[in-house]
Write a protein that holds these residues in place. Structure first.
Motif, PDB file in Angstrom:
ATOM      1  N   ASP A   1       0.836  -1.208   0.000  1.00 32.66           N
ATOM      2  CA  ASP A   1       0.000   0.000   0.000  1.00 32.66           C
ATOM      3  C   ASP A   1       0.865   1.249   0.000  1.00 32.66           C
ATOM      4  OD1 ASP A   1      -2.778  -0.825   0.002  1.00 32.66           O
ATOM      5  OD2 ASP A   1      -2.264  -1.863   1.859  1.00 32.66           O
ATOM      6  N   ALA A   2       0.497   2.172  -0.858  1.00 31.02           N
ATOM      7  CA  ALA A   2       1.167   3.474  -0.911  1.00 31.02           C
ATOM      8  C   ALA A   2       0.210   4.407  -1.649  1.00 31.02           C
ATOM      9  CB  ALA A   2       2.482   3.372  -1.670  1.00 31.02           C
ATOM     10  N   SER A   3       0.339   5.673  -1.408  1.00 33.27           N
ATOM     11  CA  SER A   3      -0.619   6.604  -2.023  1.00 33.27           C
ATOM     12  C   SER A   3      -0.616   6.458  -3.540  1.00 33.27           C
ATOM     13  CB  SER A   3      -0.287   8.036  -1.613  1.00 33.27           C
ATOM     14  OG  SER A   3       1.081   8.268  -1.840  1.00 33.27           O
ATOM     15  N   TYR A   4       0.578   6.252  -4.128  1.00 30.78           N
ATOM     16  CA  TYR A   4       0.652   6.152  -5.593  1.00 30.78           C
ATOM     17  C   TYR A   4       0.145   4.805  -6.108  1.00 30.78           C
ATOM     18  CZ  TYR A   4       4.981   4.434  -3.573  1.00 30.78           C
ATOM     19  OH  TYR A   4       5.885   3.801  -2.761  1.00 30.78           O
TER      20      TYR A   4
ATOM     21  N   HIS B   1      -5.691  -0.355  -6.700  1.00 28.56           N
ATOM     22  CA  HIS B   1      -6.539  -1.110  -5.780  1.00 28.56           C
ATOM     23  C   HIS B   1      -7.949  -0.546  -5.701  1.00 28.56           C
ATOM     24  CE1 HIS B   1      -2.512  -2.427  -3.978  1.00 28.56           C
ATOM     25  NE2 HIS B   1      -3.064  -3.497  -4.498  1.00 28.56           N
TER      26      HIS B   1
ATOM     27  N   ASP C   1      -2.747   3.464  -4.742  1.00 30.02           N
ATOM     28  CA  ASP C   1      -4.187   3.378  -4.460  1.00 30.02           C
ATOM     29  C   ASP C   1      -4.979   3.113  -5.739  1.00 30.02           C
ATOM     30  OD1 ASP C   1      -3.756   3.732  -1.815  1.00 30.02           O
ATOM     31  OD2 ASP C   1      -4.386   5.848  -1.757  1.00 30.02           O
TER      32      ASP C   1
END
Ligand SMILES: Cc1ncc(COP(=O)(O)O)c(C=O)c1O
Length: 463
Positions: free
Chosen positions: A324-327, A332, A329
């Motif tokens: 998981d990482a903001s970039y 997913h 998202d």
């Protein structure tokens, strides 16, 4: 470097011409293997600096110096370790995939490639009898696949323990500080030992009578151990590397179910035998695996590097492996989309299942079954031939494509000398192995074009 100019055109011609010639080799010769590092260094020196070189000059260094200093694993004379025998279709398609720069992380970036790869995983899962819901991804090799699967097994054990613990048992959290264990026989692959080290798990050794783990042996080892609650998983091997033995998968599965332990099947080498009708029964029980791996770069005739990793419950694997990482998202956003990155320890990945997909589609699955059966049949013929020679002794009847045998009266140095001479004469690559502490000879058959004539020639040289 990124435009199509005269240098690009020149490279397209000369590199593709080389690749074409390599593809047309039939049979692929063994080549020479190890060289003096100083000589190799001298031959390569001076190329990596600020200034450019003519591509044909660099290719010349590759063809004259780099390429011969290998032993070609795809030669039908390569009979050591576990060989390779990629089909022509798979090799060609691997080149295409390399040119296409497919980023195989996510459905967003590579939906078509992932769907095709998943169809191959489905084909394998069907042969194993795994449920419709099974799925996974392709990774670089059996070692990476075993690591990824056993990480999920460990996390599943932790969660089970957490569920079983009364709430608020302490500040440290569920199963904190606990060493999980994995039951494994001494014939399991070295990558399992490496995996346990990485994951900080311990092995629970399962002694075997005849190098084959059975349900009874597993049960006895667990009972003797006295701490079954620390057992996270059991690893069974469907084709040991040294001898090609398929563990008792049904018996092992039954013990796993009883104890709630994860059942992992390492079929990196022998899993391909699922496609061989003559031995399919030996795999009974594999349908109960929680995770199963097979290396298509071994006996499913794909180029390096390619391992299929399949989970019974992929959602569990996703909950462990998803990064998981903001970039990220965006990949997913739709939970229905299949992201191969979510099923193993990796992010960037080439779509390495596609050469196998192309090759299976071109030749048909039956051709694969026949090619796998050819190695099994050759192993049986070689074993029979060994039985006719008074100075040779078969160590055990082959189950897959590996044949272990001894030359009566030989010292380890004689085995090494024999193998060195065979390689020197470009007859075969067949390094000795050890069996119960004794140096012995070992055929690893995989290439469908390896012949009995070659087997006889190799055996003749043991006189
Ligand atoms: C049974 C088994 N498991 C795992 C591996 C490791 O596979 P890889 O070399 O693709 O990492 C091998 C390799 O020979 C193997 O035979």
């Amino acid at each position: 470097m990124h435009s199509v100019d005269a240098t690009t055109e020149q490279m397209i011609r000369s590199v593709l011409a080389y690749a074409e010639n390599r593809l047309r080799l039939d049979p692929v010769p063994l080549d020479e293997g190890a060289r003096d590092p100083a000589a190799l260094d001298a031959a390569l020196r001076g190329l990596l600096g600020d200034l450019p070189h003519n591509p044909d000059q660099v290719l010349g260094v590759y063809t004259s110096c780099v390429a011969p200093a290998v032993i070609s694993a795809d030669s039908p004379r390569f009979l050591g370790f576990i060989p390779a025998a990629p089909t022509k279709a798979a090799l060609l398609f691997d080149m295409l995939i390399s040119c296409a720069s497919i980023q195989g992380i996510s459905w967003l970036e590579a939906a078509g490639a992932i769907q095709a790869e998943n169809q191959v995983l489905r084909l394998i899962a069907d042969r194993a009898g795994l449920p419709e819901s099974a799925g996974g991804c392709f990774v670089s090799g059996g070692s990476a696949a075993n690591l990824s699967a056993l990480l999920v097994a460990r996390e599943a054990a932790k969660r089970r323990a957490a569920g079983a613990e009364p709430a608020a048992t302490g500040a440290a959290g569920p199963g904190a500080g606990r060493r999980w264990r994995v039951a494994v026989s001494s014939d399991a692959h070295s990558s399992i030992t490496a995996t346990l080290r990485i994951l900080e798990m311990d092995g629970l050794a399962v002694p075997t009578d005849d190098h084959r783990m059975t349900g009874a042996a597993l049960r006895a080892a667990i009972e003797a151990d006295g701490d079954p609650s620390s057992l996270a998983a059991v690893v069974a091997t469907s084709g040991t590397t040294n001898a090609g033995i398929i563990d008792d998968l049904a018996g092992t599965a039954a013990v796993c179910r009883e104890l709630g332990a994860w059942f992992h099947v390492d079929g990196a080498y022998g899993g391909a035998g699922l496609f061989a009708p003559s031995i399919r029964r030996a795999y009974d029980g594999i349908e109960q695996a929680d995770s199963f791996i097979v290396d298509p770069h071994k006996w499913l005739f794909a180029p390096f590097d390619c391992a299929a990793l399949i989970y019974r419950d992929p959602s569990l694997a996703r909950s462990v492996h998803r990064q998981d990482a903001s970039y990220l998202d965006v990949i997913h956003a739709d939970p229905a989309e299949w992201n191969p990155t979510d099923y193993a320890y990796h992010l960037t990945r080439r779509a390495r299942g596609l050469p196998l997909w192309f090759s299976l589609a071109v030749y048909g699955v039956r051709a694969y079954s026949e090619a796998i059966e050819a190695a099994i049949s050759l192993a049986r013929q070689a074993a029979a031939e060994i039985g006719t020679r008074s100075d040779l002794e078969l160590i055990r009847e082959p189950q897959l494509g590996v044949v272990l045998f001894r030359r009566l009266g030989w010292t380890p140095a004689q085995y090494t000398g024999w193998a060195d001479q065979l390689l020197h004469d470009q007859v075969a690559f067949i390094p000795p192995t050890a069996w119960e502490g004794e140096t012995v000879a070992r055929f690893a058959f995989l290439h469908p074009h390896t012949s009995m004539d070659l087997v006889r020639e190799i055996l003749d040289r043991m006189r």
